[in-house]
Design a protein around this motif. Structure first.
Motif, PDB file in Angstrom:
ATOM      1  N   ASP A 131      39.119  51.557  49.932  1.00  0.00           N
ATOM      2  CA  ASP A 131      38.782  50.716  51.086  1.00  0.00           C
ATOM      3  C   ASP A 131      39.402  49.325  50.989  1.00  0.00           C
ATOM      4  O   ASP A 131      39.541  48.630  51.993  1.00  0.00           O
ATOM      5  N   LEU A 132      39.762  48.892  49.771  1.00  0.00           N
ATOM      6  CA  LEU A 132      40.321  47.548  49.576  1.00  0.00           C
ATOM      7  C   LEU A 132      41.846  47.514  49.623  1.00  0.00           C
ATOM      8  O   LEU A 132      42.431  46.446  49.723  1.00  0.00           O
ATOM      9  N   LEU A 133      42.467  48.682  49.545  1.00  0.00           N
ATOM     10  CA  LEU A 133      43.926  48.730  49.477  1.00  0.00           C
ATOM     11  C   LEU A 133      44.553  48.770  50.866  1.00  0.00           C
ATOM     12  O   LEU A 133      44.200  49.607  51.687  1.00  0.00           O
ATOM     13  N   PRO A 134      45.502  47.866  51.117  1.00  0.00           N
ATOM     14  CA  PRO A 134      46.197  47.894  52.408  1.00  0.00           C
ATOM     15  C   PRO A 134      47.116  49.120  52.482  1.00  0.00           C
ATOM     16  O   PRO A 134      48.006  49.275  51.651  1.00  0.00           O
ATOM     17  N   ARG A 135      46.887  50.004  53.436  1.00  0.00           N
ATOM     18  CA  ARG A 135      47.654  51.252  53.536  1.00  0.00           C
ATOM     19  C   ARG A 135      49.127  51.011  53.851  1.00  0.00           C
ATOM     20  O   ARG A 135      49.956  51.870  53.610  1.00  0.00           O
ATOM     21  N   GLU A 136      49.458  49.827  54.366  1.00  0.00           N
ATOM     22  CA  GLU A 136      50.868  49.539  54.629  1.00  0.00           C
ATOM     23  C   GLU A 136      51.610  49.177  53.336  1.00  0.00           C
ATOM     24  O   GLU A 136      52.802  48.883  53.348  1.00  0.00           O
ATOM     25  N   ARG A 137      50.880  49.202  52.217  1.00  0.00           N
ATOM     26  CA  ARG A 137      51.473  48.933  50.901  1.00  0.00           C
ATOM     27  C   ARG A 137      51.219  50.151  50.008  1.00  0.00           C
ATOM     28  O   ARG A 137      50.279  50.165  49.211  1.00  0.00           O
ATOM     29  N   PRO A 138      52.077  51.182  50.115  1.00  0.00           N
ATOM     30  CA  PRO A 138      51.850  52.438  49.403  1.00  0.00           C
ATOM     31  C   PRO A 138      52.280  52.440  47.939  1.00  0.00           C
ATOM     32  O   PRO A 138      52.096  53.433  47.239  1.00  0.00           O
ATOM     33  N   ASN A 139      52.849  51.331  47.482  1.00  0.00           N
ATOM     34  CA  ASN A 139      53.358  51.250  46.111  1.00  0.00           C
ATOM     35  C   ASN A 139      52.438  50.365  45.283  1.00  0.00           C
ATOM     36  O   ASN A 139      52.323  49.169  45.558  1.00  0.00           O
ATOM     37  N   LEU A 140      51.813  50.965  44.289  1.00  0.00           N
ATOM     38  CA  LEU A 140      50.810  50.250  43.510  1.00  0.00           C
ATOM     39  C   LEU A 140      51.288  49.993  42.096  1.00  0.00           C
ATOM     40  O   LEU A 140      51.728  50.906  41.391  1.00  0.00           O
ATOM     41  N   VAL A 141      51.181  48.743  41.699  1.00  0.00           N
ATOM     42  CA  VAL A 141      51.514  48.305  40.353  1.00  0.00           C
ATOM     43  C   VAL A 141      50.178  48.164  39.629  1.00  0.00           C
ATOM     44  O   VAL A 141      49.340  47.344  40.014  1.00  0.00           O
ATOM     45  N   VAL A 142      49.968  48.996  38.612  1.00  0.00           N
ATOM     46  CA  VAL A 142      48.661  49.133  37.972  1.00  0.00           C
ATOM     47  C   VAL A 142      48.723  48.652  36.528  1.00  0.00           C
ATOM     48  O   VAL A 142      49.663  48.969  35.793  1.00  0.00           O
TER      49      VAL A 142
END
Length: 176
Positions: A86-97
């Protein structure tokens, strides 16, 4: 696939002040996490943090907490089950973890995010576990599952693309 700051979001998993002293090379892992979050902030990349049962493990280290745009308090090891999606912007599909513990919350969250269709880059020098063998096994498993393994410096230079980037000198000072 190269990382682009306009399509990335950083997920900082459980850099909690009571947990970090137990992490192998915890000071280094925390310092690299802070460096990653500072670089992300300079490049307008959202930073989302998580905290696992902070009533027991404490909140995130102050430097991490200040750099996160939002922080999710969770009980599930996989933050996707605790509301992270719910907190992740879907227009940003690339996640740096990045984060701790590599073989528990970081691993399960990264795999959960991948199952939700996100592309995952795990920042190895900002990731830790109490035991080095657990960290190495988690990174090996993530690589086998298709996650990209990177360092803070790799992320910074890919995001900037060239020495002509307007934030190059500021970011270079953080890296050196």
């Amino acid at each position: 696939m190269l990382m682009n700051p306009d399509t990335c979001c950083v997920v900082m998993i459980d850099f909690q002040h009571r947990l970090m002293p137990a992490i192998s090379q915890g000071d280094r892992v925390l310092a690299q996490g802070v460096r990653l979050a500072r670089i992300a902030n300079l490049l307008n990349v959202p930073v989302i943090g998580t905290e696992q049962t902070p009533d027991k493990l404490g909140s995130n280290a102050a430097d991490i907490a200040r750099l996160c745009h939002e922080t999710l308090v969770k009980r599930h090891f996989n933050a996707c089950q605790g509301g992270l999606l719910d907190l992740l912007p879907r227009e940003r599909p690339n996640l740096v973890v990045a984060g701790c513990e590599a073989h528990v919350c970081m691993l399960q969250t990264a795999l959960g995010l991948q199952a939700e269709g996100f592309n995952i880059w795990v920042v190895t020098d900002a990731t830790g576990s109490r035991k080095d063998t657990d960290r190495e096994l988690a990174l090996s498993r993530l690589r086998q599952q298709g996650a990209q393994l990177v360092s803070v410096e790799m992320v910074a230079f890919e995001w900037m693309e060239s020495a002509d980037h307007p934030r190059f000198r500021e970011i270079l000072k953080l890296i050196k």
